[in-house]
Enzyme design. Structure first.
Site, short mmCIF file in Angstrom:
data_model
loop_
_atom_site.label_atom_id
_atom_site.label_comp_id
_atom_site.label_asym_id
_atom_site.label_seq_id
_atom_site.Cartn_x
_atom_site.Cartn_y
_atom_site.Cartn_z
N GLU A 18 12.52 28.08 45.35
CA GLU A 18 11.54 28.71 44.46
C GLU A 18 10.09 28.44 44.88
OE1 GLU A 18 12.44 27.83 40.38
OE2 GLU A 18 14.41 28.73 40.55
N GLU B 221 21.32 29.55 41.75
CA GLU B 221 21.18 28.91 40.44
C GLU B 221 21.43 29.92 39.33
OE1 GLU B 221 17.59 26.84 39.44
OE2 GLU B 221 17.49 25.81 41.38
C1 GCO Z 1 14.21 26.16 38.53
C2 GCO Z 1 14.53 24.93 39.23
C3 GCO Z 1 15.35 23.92 38.47
C4 GCO Z 1 15.26 23.99 36.94
C5 GCO Z 1 16.28 24.97 36.40
C6 GCO Z 1 16.17 25.07 34.88
O1 GCO Z 1 14.87 27.16 38.82
O2 GCO Z 1 13.26 26.13 37.77
O3 GCO Z 1 15.18 25.20 40.43
O4 GCO Z 1 14.80 22.72 38.94
O5 GCO Z 1 15.52 22.72 36.40
O6 GCO Z 1 16.05 26.24 36.90
O7 GCO Z 1 14.88 25.44 34.52
#
Ligand code: GCO
Length: 451
Positions: A168, A356
């Site tokens: 990200e 994710e």
């Molecule tokens: C994100 C990060 C994670 C977060 C998860 C929940 O996507 O922001 O990769 O570290 O903890 O997404 O917000």
């Protein structure tokens, strides 16, 4: 009538994911240097309840048992991230062998357990000494990251064949240097866009180093691609939606897959646009063996004169029959399919993984500490169903990682939000698998989701 079973390809990778700062703890142990998050959490009133990642889940010490738990819940892959300052305490220069040895042991434990290791070089824990030299806005960050990547590949690339450079980069750039609600807590649009450009160039640098090492694995880039829906069909809302899309999607997807930056958007940015040197774009194109998609939610986008430099306002959107997660994010399972199909149709059909997907659920433990998280199961099931539909429609999606394996440190929200398949009691650090862990184990075993 028998219910349709949503089956996935035989070689589909079923995984779980977490990140170094959010679970490891041992923030200053065994020679580890300080990251910008180790520093940021000590600043007043930045993190809810004054929580820190100093201990987190203590994964640094409990890793062997955590890997055993991952095996018990049937994970076929575990995606972890490496702490740059644990390996290079100053960010560059002398390697902390004990730091590298931790990841060496982790990889061996995973392989012994039959769990495919997937490693991401950077998940926001930038070395503090390098931030003091200007951080990602400093073009030297490209070479700093290359030195770090080399040290990691030399140690682990003989056994790890699935890599990502950045998790990200939009969050690292725009929450860290733009909004200032993430480390290093800077509020400067020009620095944010420059950081984004250097994060991409550092990605390309690491990919070049990896590919020149002939390690034979795959290396990609992970982007947070939440779904954007125009608040109306008015020109101003459509244009505002395009600007938000350009900052969160085009700014990263276009250079990597299309060999260009979004020119109209850069005109809008004016003096905030990044300084780009001759040859930069050529370095970025074609630098991802796969695209990692992090997806959680959908937002409606409206023009807002007071909506920051994008002059836009986002409102969480929940699809009919759905509501909002504990993060206040709108649940819209079709948004995942829309994001995947957008990549298929507009970005030359690359190999993808959902790197994710998950939700902060209510998670009330019973007297034994067990959480019957039916809301999380409903969320995961619905998103997997739309993902399976996308695959049936031709999307080249190779895997899916649940965020997260463990309850962990949720950045500025501290430990107030729970995303794990496994509950962590942060008083005792006891791990207790939730109902979703057992549900996911059956999905993995069956390679299919029942509606
Ligand atoms: C994100 C990060 C994670 C977060 C998860 C929940 O996507 O922001 O990769 O570290 O903890 O997404 O917000």
């Amino acid at each position: 009538m028998e219910k349709k079973l949503y089956t996935f390809p035989d070689n589909f990778i079923w995984g779980g994911i977490a990140s170094a700062y959010q679970i490891e703890g041992a923030w200053n142990e065994d020679g580890k240097g300080e990251s910008i998050w180790d520093h940021y959490v000590r600043l007043p009133d930045r993190i809810l309840n004054g929580d820190t990642g100093n201990t987190a889940c203590d994964h640094y010490h409990q890793m062997p048992d955590d890997v055993k738990l991952m095996k018990e819940i049937g994970l076929k892959s575990y995606s972890f991230t490496l702490s740059w300052p644990r390996i290079l305490p100053e960010g560059i220069g002398e390697i902390n062998q004990k730091g590298l040895d931790f990841y060496d042991r982790l990889v061996d434990r995973l392989l012994e357990a039959g769990i495919l290791p997937k490693a991401t070089l950077y998940h926001w824990d930038f070395p503090l000494p390098l931030q003091e030299k200007g951080g990602w806005p400093n073009r030297d960050s490209i070479d700093w990251f290359g030195e770090y990547a080399s040290a990691v590949f030399n140690k682990l690339a003989d056994r790890v064949n699935l890599w990502a450079t950045h998790n990200e980069p939009w969050v690292a750039a725009f929450l860290g240097y733009g909004a200032g609600i993430h480390a290093p807590g800077i509020n400067d649009a020009t620095q944010a866009y420059q950081a984004a450009h250097h994060l991409l160039l550092s990605h390309a640098k690491a990919v070049e180093i990896y590919r020149s090492g002939n390690y034979g694995g795959e290396i990609g880039l992970i982007l947070n691609l939440n779904h954007l829906i125009p608040g109306s069909d008015s020109d101003e809302d459509l244009e505002a939606t395009q600007r938000v899309y350009d900052e969160t999607h085009s700014l990263f997807l276009d250079p990597i897959f299309l060999g260009k930056y979004p020119e109209e958007f850069f005109k809008w940015l004016g003096p905030n646009q990044p300084q780009i040197e001759a040859g930069d774009l050529e370095k970025l194109t074609g630098t991802a063996d796969y695209l990692g998609i992090n997806h959680y939610n959908s937002d409606k986008v409206y023009y807002d004169h007071f909506g920051g430099w994008l002059k836009a306002r986002l409102e969480p959107y929940a699809a009919p029959g759905w509501g909002f997660t504990q993060m206040g994010w709108g649940i819209n399972p079709a948004g995942l399919k829309a994001e995947v199909m957008n990549i298929v149709e507009n970005y030359s059909h690359p190999k993808m993984m959902v790197t994710e997907n998950g939700c902060a659920a209510v998670d009330i433990p019973d007297e034994n500490g067990f959480v019957n998280d039916l809301d999380r199961i409903r969320f995961l099931r619905a998103h997997l169903i739309t993902l399976q539909e996308a695959i049936e429609e031709g999307a080249n999606v190779r895997g899916y990682y649940v965020w997260s394996v463990l309850d962990n440190f949720e950045w500025e929200r501290g430990y107030s939000k729970k995303f794990g398949l496994i509950r962590v009691d942060f008083q005792t650090l006891e791990r207790i698998p939730k109902q979703s862990a057992y549900w996911y184990r059956d999905v993995i075993k069956n390679h299919a989701v029942q509606p």
